[in-house]
Design an enzyme around this catalytic site. Structure first.
Site, PDB file in Angstrom:
ATOM      1  N   LYS A 117       0.824  -1.218   0.000  1.00 51.66           N
ATOM      2  CA  LYS A 117       0.000   0.000   0.000  1.00 51.66           C
ATOM      3  C   LYS A 117       0.854   1.264   0.000  1.00 51.66           C
ATOM      4  O   LYS A 117       0.471   2.260  -0.592  1.00 51.66           O
ATOM      5  CB  LYS A 117      -0.949   0.004   1.202  1.00 51.66           C
ATOM      6  CG  LYS A 117      -2.141  -0.906   0.995  1.00 51.66           C
ATOM      7  CD  LYS A 117      -3.260  -0.555   1.946  1.00 51.66           C
ATOM      8  CE  LYS A 117      -4.464  -1.442   1.702  1.00 51.66           C
ATOM      9  NZ  LYS A 117      -5.525  -1.250   2.686  1.00 51.66           N
ATOM     10  N   LYS A 199      -4.260 -11.124  -6.661  1.00 53.76           N
ATOM     11  CA  LYS A 199      -5.508 -11.207  -5.883  1.00 53.76           C
ATOM     12  C   LYS A 199      -6.603 -10.334  -6.496  1.00 53.76           C
ATOM     13  O   LYS A 199      -6.321  -9.234  -6.970  1.00 53.76           O
ATOM     14  CB  LYS A 199      -5.201 -10.723  -4.461  1.00 53.76           C
ATOM     15  CG  LYS A 199      -6.317 -10.869  -3.477  1.00 53.76           C
ATOM     16  CD  LYS A 199      -5.986 -10.211  -2.145  1.00 53.76           C
ATOM     17  CE  LYS A 199      -6.174  -8.718  -2.169  1.00 53.76           C
ATOM     18  NZ  LYS A 199      -6.229  -8.067  -0.860  1.00 53.76           N
ATOM     19  N   LYS A 202     -10.772  -4.665  -5.148  1.00 57.51           N
ATOM     20  CA  LYS A 202     -11.636  -3.598  -5.656  1.00 57.51           C
ATOM     21  C   LYS A 202     -10.825  -2.407  -6.166  1.00 57.51           C
ATOM     22  O   LYS A 202     -11.329  -1.583  -6.907  1.00 57.51           O
ATOM     23  CB  LYS A 202     -12.705  -3.182  -4.648  1.00 57.51           C
ATOM     24  CG  LYS A 202     -12.295  -3.006  -3.234  1.00 57.51           C
ATOM     25  CD  LYS A 202     -13.516  -2.961  -2.291  1.00 57.51           C
ATOM     26  CE  LYS A 202     -13.133  -3.443  -0.904  1.00 57.51           C
ATOM     27  NZ  LYS A 202     -14.231  -3.787  -0.038  1.00 57.51           N
TER      28      LYS A 202
HETATM   29  P1  TYM Z   1     -10.721  -6.215   3.563  1.00 57.88           P
HETATM   30  O1  TYM Z   1     -11.777  -5.178   3.767  1.00 57.88           O
HETATM   31  O2  TYM Z   1      -9.650  -5.932   2.569  1.00 57.88           O
HETATM   32  O3  TYM Z   1     -11.374  -7.593   3.162  1.00 57.88           O
HETATM   33  C1  TYM Z   1     -12.429  -8.188   3.924  1.00 57.88           C
HETATM   34  C2  TYM Z   1     -12.254  -9.692   3.949  1.00 57.88           C
HETATM   35  O4  TYM Z   1     -12.252 -10.197   2.606  1.00 57.88           O
HETATM   36  C3  TYM Z   1     -11.113 -11.035   2.415  1.00 57.88           C
HETATM   37  N1  TYM Z   1     -10.678 -10.897   1.002  1.00 57.88           N
HETATM   38  C4  TYM Z   1     -10.519 -11.925   0.163  1.00 57.88           C
HETATM   39  N2  TYM Z   1     -10.693 -13.254   0.336  1.00 57.88           N
HETATM   40  C5  TYM Z   1     -10.453 -14.055  -0.739  1.00 57.88           C
HETATM   41  N3  TYM Z   1     -10.050 -13.590  -1.956  1.00 57.88           N
HETATM   42  C6  TYM Z   1      -9.864 -12.272  -2.167  1.00 57.88           C
HETATM   43  N4  TYM Z   1      -9.493 -11.830  -3.373  1.00 57.88           N
HETATM   44  C7  TYM Z   1     -10.110 -11.374  -1.073  1.00 57.88           C
HETATM   45  N5  TYM Z   1     -10.033 -10.015  -0.935  1.00 57.88           N
HETATM   46  C8  TYM Z   1     -10.383  -9.746   0.350  1.00 57.88           C
HETATM   47  C9  TYM Z   1     -10.073 -10.495   3.374  1.00 57.88           C
HETATM   48  O5  TYM Z   1      -9.101 -11.470   3.686  1.00 57.88           O
HETATM   49  C10 TYM Z   1     -10.927 -10.119   4.569  1.00 57.88           C
HETATM   50  O6  TYM Z   1     -11.140 -11.246   5.403  1.00 57.88           O
HETATM   51  N6  TYM Z   1      -7.818  -5.481   7.571  1.00 57.88           N
HETATM   52  C11 TYM Z   1      -9.022  -6.120   7.085  1.00 57.88           C
HETATM   53  C12 TYM Z   1     -10.274  -5.685   7.806  1.00 57.88           C
HETATM   54  C13 TYM Z   1     -10.196  -5.815   9.289  1.00 57.88           C
HETATM   55  C14 TYM Z   1     -10.307  -7.013  10.034  1.00 57.88           C
HETATM   56  C15 TYM Z   1     -10.198  -6.618  11.393  1.00 57.88           C
HETATM   57  C16 TYM Z   1     -10.504  -8.358   9.665  1.00 57.88           C
HETATM   58  C17 TYM Z   1     -10.018  -4.788  10.182  1.00 57.88           C
HETATM   59  N7  TYM Z   1     -10.036  -5.263  11.429  1.00 57.88           N
HETATM   60  C18 TYM Z   1     -10.251  -7.575  12.407  1.00 57.88           C
HETATM   61  C19 TYM Z   1     -10.556  -9.291  10.718  1.00 57.88           C
HETATM   62  C20 TYM Z   1     -10.445  -8.905  12.057  1.00 57.88           C
HETATM   63  C21 TYM Z   1      -9.210  -5.775   5.619  1.00 57.88           C
HETATM   64  O7  TYM Z   1      -8.727  -4.790   5.138  1.00 57.88           O
HETATM   65  O8  TYM Z   1     -10.068  -6.616   4.964  1.00 57.88           O
END
Ligand code: TYM
Length: 335
Positions: A117, A199, A202
């Site tokens: 990032k 991956k 969005k």
């Molecule tokens: P975020 O918002 O990027 O994504 C949310 C969840 O979706 C999963 N994910 C995917 N899984 C499979 N294939 C993909 N291409 C894919 N893209 C995203 C992510 O692994 C995630 O589980 N930091 C985290 C949000 C967060 C969080 C937390 C998660 C903040 N605090 C505490 C768990 C516990 C994030 O940015 O996810």
């Protein structure tokens, strides 16, 4: 939202940066609903995390409400789970400060998502982007969560959360539960449709790379028809076939069919037929989510009621944890 003492606790979160992708859905959210039956679940739209990259305020507000509606549309039942917006519970940010003081600079420097990032947003490498994983640890540890359902890309952050918890326990005495990741066997990393070695995300510049769960049927089918594959023609899982492997994973996730069943189903047919079938299966699978979302987003009063009650419950649990943490680190008790 009944929370029972004899059940384990689950926490997970998702950022409100536009509509969820098929990757978010398959890798994370679609697993969250079924877990509500056996666990105490807490799910959050993590808007504090979202501002680590530049956001338009009006758009962020809109995206957060949409993400909340989408969370419910994906099967999170506010009567069974705590579903809230992260910034409505101040305890996350407060705990994050304490945990930052038990986190090493070197640990944060090694986070691959920070490296990615900060390269992508080179003109805004802010301190929040760097300490992001500490806030994520606070999200989880504020509830003493046992399990965290996530996709593979969040595994490193979860490992750090465990290390932070262990270090805190070592310094101040056993207190935090070490959270376990809950990663699905298939679909934990859904890949881009245009570059299947990357991956699905969005933030991809190519709109055909990523399926959004609110895309209409025609759009979904069009994106799958254009999916990049290899030059062979047999639908089977294998080395060097990342495009087909990804499509098989997606098809398997939405139909429940095994890879062997998929290979038999498409024996003698070409990639064109397969891509069309995947597109149709995904669109049909997501149709109920789109319908539920349309109803929910039109009822702002209901959403407000749900997220207000959600944050009240979240505050209660986390204030107790934070009070104990403050006592442990040596702050003067308030009463
Ligand atoms: P975020 O918002 O990027 O994504 C949310 C969840 O979706 C999963 N994910 C995917 N899984 C499979 N294939 C993909 N291409 C894919 N893209 C995203 C992510 O692994 C995630 O589980 N930091 C985290 C949000 C967060 C969080 C937390 C998660 C903040 N605090 C505490 C768990 C516990 C994030 O940015 O996810």
């Amino acid at each position: 939202m009944p929370q029972s003492n004899d059940k384990k606790l689950i926490f997970s979160g998702i950022q409100p940066t536009g509509t969820f992708t098929l990757g978010n859905y398959i890798g994370a959210i679609r697993n969250w609903g079924p877990l509500q039956e056996d666990y105490n679940c807490v799910y959050s739209i993590v808007d504090l995390h979202a501002i680590t990259v530049r956001q338009d305020p009006a758009k962020l507000r809109q995206n957060t409400l949409q993400a909340y509606a989408l969370l419910l549309a994906c099967g999170i039942d506010p009567e069974k789970s705590i579903a809230f917006i992260q910034s409505h519970n101040v305890n996350h940010a407060e705990l994050s400060w304490v945990l930052a003081c038990t986190t090493q600079f070197g640990e944060l420097s090694r986070m691959t998502q920070f490296k990615d990032k900060s390269a992508k947003h080179a003109n805004d490498v802010n301190a929040g982007l760097f300490t992001y994983p500490v806030l994520m640890a606070a999200d989880i540890l504020a509830y003493n969560a046992d399990l965290v359902p996530i996709g593979v890309d969040q595994k490193q952050h979860l490992e750090l959360a465990r290390n932070i918890a262990a270090r805190f326990n070592q310094r101040y005495g056993e207190f935090f539960t070490l959270p376990e990741p809950y990663i699905p066997k298939t679909g934990a990393k859904i890949m881009s449709l245009q570059d299947p070695d990357k991956k699905m995300s969005k933030s991809d510049d190519n709109p055909n790379a990523c399926v959004l769960i609110l895309d209409d049927k025609d759009t979904i089918i069009r994106k799958f028809k254009r999916a990049v594959t290899d030059s062979e023609s047999v639908v089977c899982y294998g080395e060097g076939k990342s495009g087909i492997n990804n499509l098989m994973t997606i098809y398997s996730a939405v139909t429940g069919k095994s890879f062997d069943e998929i290979t038999s189903e498409f024996a003698g047919k070409g990639y064109g037929d397969f891509k069309l079938a995947v597109g149709e299966a995904v669109a049909d699978h997501l149709e109920p989510v789109r319908t539920a979302y349309a109803k929910l987003i039109a009822d702002k009063a209901y959403l407000k009621d749900c997220y207000t009650k959600g944050s009240e419950s979240a505050m209660k649990i986390t204030r107790k944890v934070l009070t104990k943490v403050y006592h442990k680190v040596g702050f003067v008790d308030q009463r």
